[in-house]
Design an enzyme around this catalytic site. Structure first.
Site, PDB file in Angstrom:
ATOM      1  CE1 TYR A  33      -4.410   1.308   0.693  1.00 50.80           C
ATOM      2  CE2 TYR A  33      -3.057   3.075   1.585  1.00 50.80           C
ATOM      3  CZ  TYR A  33      -4.280   2.614   1.125  1.00 50.80           C
ATOM      4  OH  TYR A  33      -5.360   3.454   1.098  1.00 50.80           O
ATOM      5  CE1 TYR A  78      -5.444   6.120  -1.263  1.00 52.50           C
ATOM      6  CE2 TYR A  78      -7.584   7.070  -1.777  1.00 52.50           C
ATOM      7  CZ  TYR A  78      -6.690   6.576  -0.855  1.00 52.50           C
ATOM      8  OH  TYR A  78      -7.020   6.551   0.478  1.00 52.50           O
TER       9      TYR A  78
END
Lengths: 382, 400
Positions: A285, A335
């Site tokens: 991430y 994102y």
């Protein structure tokens, strides 16, 4: 145990953009339809829906639009991007417990054209009240506090953060689905980008995106009968650390660490029987570059403070020791709150990724960092 | 066009020396000191001028004759190019030696830098920097780097809303925020086992007791980490600003804004309270606060005593017509008040060697201008604030 009981049988996504021009609900519907088509299933096959607490699309609205009739499993996970792998874990739990046969995990957001997460935001939450009035009102500023201490503790430099974004953009450059397709950058571009919250520059922060991603989870046996090679869920874990806050865990002994990631890592290796050295590629991430370095350390790919050596000389790029985010990650692709890391992991297992990492080892995925988080380890069927 | 003029002015170098109208003289010094309210006797005793008066000696008066001043040329050119609004941003004066009564001062100035077009919070604009050198005969006695911004006012300025984001007050944390309102840093301390903890909560994680009490911390500590926030805008704050995570002497950590020169991890800090919120500052000697009521008389008398006859400093109608809310202090006076604040606080023997200031929101008639300072190794860090924000901030260098 849940290890190797379920698999991801289908993946789907919308295009990734800065202005989708349509509702988040419609994005969710499009991504789920694509995932079901990919899995060779119909809406009527779905009995469970799982998403993020932050998702604005209710499970029942999604079910109505898709023509899913009855649902037997509906749930949500909190803490922003930390939910990404945890919602898949929820699906595994439901499938393994026999509560649902086919569970769809989804996340749809107009995060660039709607409410931008990068802007100052006063969360109506008591914990946030310790930080927002002091001026720590954005995720970047909250991460910058940890990043500054990381530089201090380990003698790292902002160039080390820059190398993470250079790797992501190199990967995105050859991914047609990435927002930054065809737009690689150099370390000098990173050095020249403006300060957002020192020590973080613009190019240390991931982009803001519109889009949706969905994955279809079912039992391993059923997955074998479906058209796509199953991405078997060898491990699925959630983790919260001591003294945990959302983005502001500043009060535990070590500020420059992500113990919640270590909690997920320990479970991943324990459940799956793999070790970090077995991992072929990792979807880490990457909303902010410093947390990629810290994840490499907390997951055991290197010792604390040593990540800058691992990433030097292209160590996390295609062809390096551990290619990280070959799709470009959230820095380079989009994102979608970590969900696009899961779909890329599935493509890597299937051998269909645009930047395919060779080899047969498992693929790791992590979720939001600096928050209660989660992780997955996927592998191919033998 | 702009580039060509910049090249011509840069190639021309410094202008010829232009002499001031009057030599350094006692009547102008006394008028200046009186207007500033500066009672420092040291200047008259030593027969020297206050250092911050240096620019006054070469001000060009009420009806200046045209000269090829590079700042004026650039300013007019940018005005004609659509950059109609102007604001001074920085004034950095260095005084090499005191000026004595009877000396005639002259000035040369040169263009140092023109940067633009830049996106600023006011609108797109150009920064013009000039360097002025004051001379007595051939001897340089002082210099000033002066910067203005010529800009196109943006209809929708990138300004934060004025309201700061407020704390969330609950039954479990009220003691902390009530303490902050009262000027105390209250840290939770377990009523059973005495464990200290921040942020507070209803239960003690050590012993499980539900008897939270608090102790008042000394308010000192060291910086554990810090952030300099630049972007995006945050309501009620003007970027860049600094936020620090501090290890209190008592052993817990507290986050608050930090005001002072750029810190390092490990620096000692001390708390103060502003608007009900804790704020860190370097743990050094502080000067002030000194609150000055800015009357129209102060603005007009100081403008004239500094030989600045621009109408916005004495004519309210003109100031309002040009978009201000009232007449406002001129920069030479702000500089003089900064000097007065430091010499009042440190004593009449203090020799001011330099005043480097950044200019912020204007200080209008009827504002209260409050000065505070911190004694740091490189100089006195001074800030002057009005209700509207920071009017002036900078560093005063004093002889050791």
């Amino acid at each position: 145990m849940i290890s190797r009981t379920a698999a991801i049988a289908g993946i789907g996504a919308t295009e990734f953009s800065k202005d989708s021009g349509r509702s988040e609900l419609r994005l969710a519907v499009e991504a789920i339809r694509a995932a079901l088509d990919d899995a060779g299933l119909r809406p009527a096959d779905v009995s469970g829906l799982v998403t993020f607490t932050m998702d604005n699309n209710s499970e029942i609205a999604v079910a109505r639009e898709l023509g899913i009739g009855e649902l037997t499993f509906l749930t949500r996970i909190g803490y922003g991007g930390g939910a990404a792998c945890a919602i898949v874990q929820q699906a595994v739990l439901a499938v393994t417990a026999g509560l649902a046969d086919v569970v769809v995990c989804y996340r749809a957001l107009n995060e660039r054209s709607g409410r931008r997460f990068g802007q100052a935001y006063a969360s109506p939450d008591t914990d946030a009240g310790w930080h927002v009035p002091a001026g720590l009102a954005t995720p970047a500023a909250q991460v910058a506090m940890v990043a500054r201490r990381y530089l201090h503790d380990h003698g790292a430099s902002t160039d080390d953060f820059g190398r993470v974004t250079v790797a992501a953009r190199r990967h995105a450059a050859t991914n047609p689905h990435a927002w930054f397709h065809g737009r690689p950058i150099t370390l000098d571009d990173h050095r020249a980008s403006r300060w957002i919250a020192e020590p973080l520059r613009l190019l240390d922060c991931c982009q803001e995106s519109d889009g949706a991603v969905a994955v279809v989870v079912t039992g391993v046996e059923r997955a074998r009968d479906l058209p796509r090679p199953p991405a078997v869920i060898a491990a699925a874990a959630q983790g919260s650390g001591p003294g945990q806050f959302v983005m502001t865990s500043y009060y535990r002994p070590t500020v420059a660490g992500l113990p919640e990631i270590a909690v997920t890592g320990r479970q991943i290796w324990e459940q799956s029987g793999y070790r970090p050295a077995d991992v072929r590629t990792a979807m880490l991430y990457d909303h902010f570059t410093p947390y990629v370095l810290m994840q490499l350390e907390e997951l055991g790919f290197c010792a604390p403070g040593e990540a800058r050596h691992l990433i030097a000389d292209g160590g996390i790029e295609q062809g390096g020791r551990l290619p990280v985010n070959p799709h470009g990650g959230q820095l380079g692709e989009a994102y979608i709150h970590g969900m696009n890391g899961i779909t890329e992991a599935v493509r890597q297992i299937r051998g269909t990724a645009v930047n395919q990492v060779p080899g047969g080892g498992p693929v790791l995925v992590t979720a939001g960092t600096g928050v209660p988080t989660s992780a997955l380890l996927l592998e191919a069927t033998p | 066009m702009i580039e060509e003029v910049v090249a011509r002015l840069t190639a021309a170098g410094a202008t010829p020396a232009r002499a001031g109208r009057d030599p350094v003289n006692l009547p102008m010094i006394r008028t200046w000191l009186e207007a500033m309210g500066d009672g420092n006797p040291a200047y008259e005793q030593a027969g020297v001028a206050p250092p911050a008066m240096i620019q006054v000696w070469t001000m060009r008066g009420l009806a200046p004759s045209p000269v090829d001043d590079p700042l004026q040329v650039m300013s007019e050119l940018l005005d004609e190019s659509g950059y109609r609004a102007v604001v001074a941003t920085d004034s950095e004066q260095v005084y090499h030696r005191p000026l004595r009564l009877g000396e005639t001062v002259s000035v040369r100035s040169q263009l140092e830098a023109v940067v633009g077009p830049k996106r600023t919070s006011l609108g797109e604009g150009w920064f013009v920097t000039t360097l002025s050198t004051w001379l007595v005969g051939d001897e340089p006695v002082g210099e000033m780097r002066f910067r203005i911004l010529r800009y196109k006012p943006s209809g929708n300025p990138d300004r934060p809303a004025t309201e700061k984001l407020r704390p969330m007050i609950t039954a479990d944390n009220a003691a902390f925020w009530e303490g902050a309102a009262a000027g105390e840093l209250r840290i939770q301390k377990c009523g059973e086992c005495g464990t200290m903890r921040h942020p507070p909560g209803p239960a003690c994680p050590q012993c499980g007791s539900l008897k939270p009490e608090y102790t008042t911390a000394e308010g000192t500590g060291r910086i554990h980490s810090y952030v300099v926030h630049h972007h995006p805008p945050v309501p009620g704050r003007r970027a860049p600003y600094t936020v620090a995570l501090v290890d209190l002497t008592e052993g817990v950590r507290v986050v608050a804004e930090y005001r002072g020169p750029r810190p390092e991890i490990g620096d000692p800090v001390r708390v103060f309270f502003d608007d009900g919120l804790p704020v860190w500052r370097p743990d050094v000697e502080v000067l002030g606060p000194w609150a000055l009521e800015v009357t129209p008389t102060l603005i007009v008398s100081t403008a004239l005593a500094t030989r600045d006859f621009q109408n916005v400093h004495h004519d309210r109608d003109a100031a309002v017509r040009l978009g201000g809310k009232d007449i406002f202090l001129n920069i030479l006076t702000t500089t003089g008040l900064v000097q007065r604040f430091v010499t009042d606080a440190l004593g009449p023997d203090t020799r001011v060697r330099g005043i480097r200031i950044r200019l912020g929101t204007p200080c209008h008639a009827y504002d209260t201008l409050t000065f505070t300072g911190q004694v740091l190794p490189h100089g006195i860090e001074v800030a002057g604030r009005t209700a509207a924000g920071v009017h002036v901030s900078g560093t005063v260098e004093v002889a050791s």
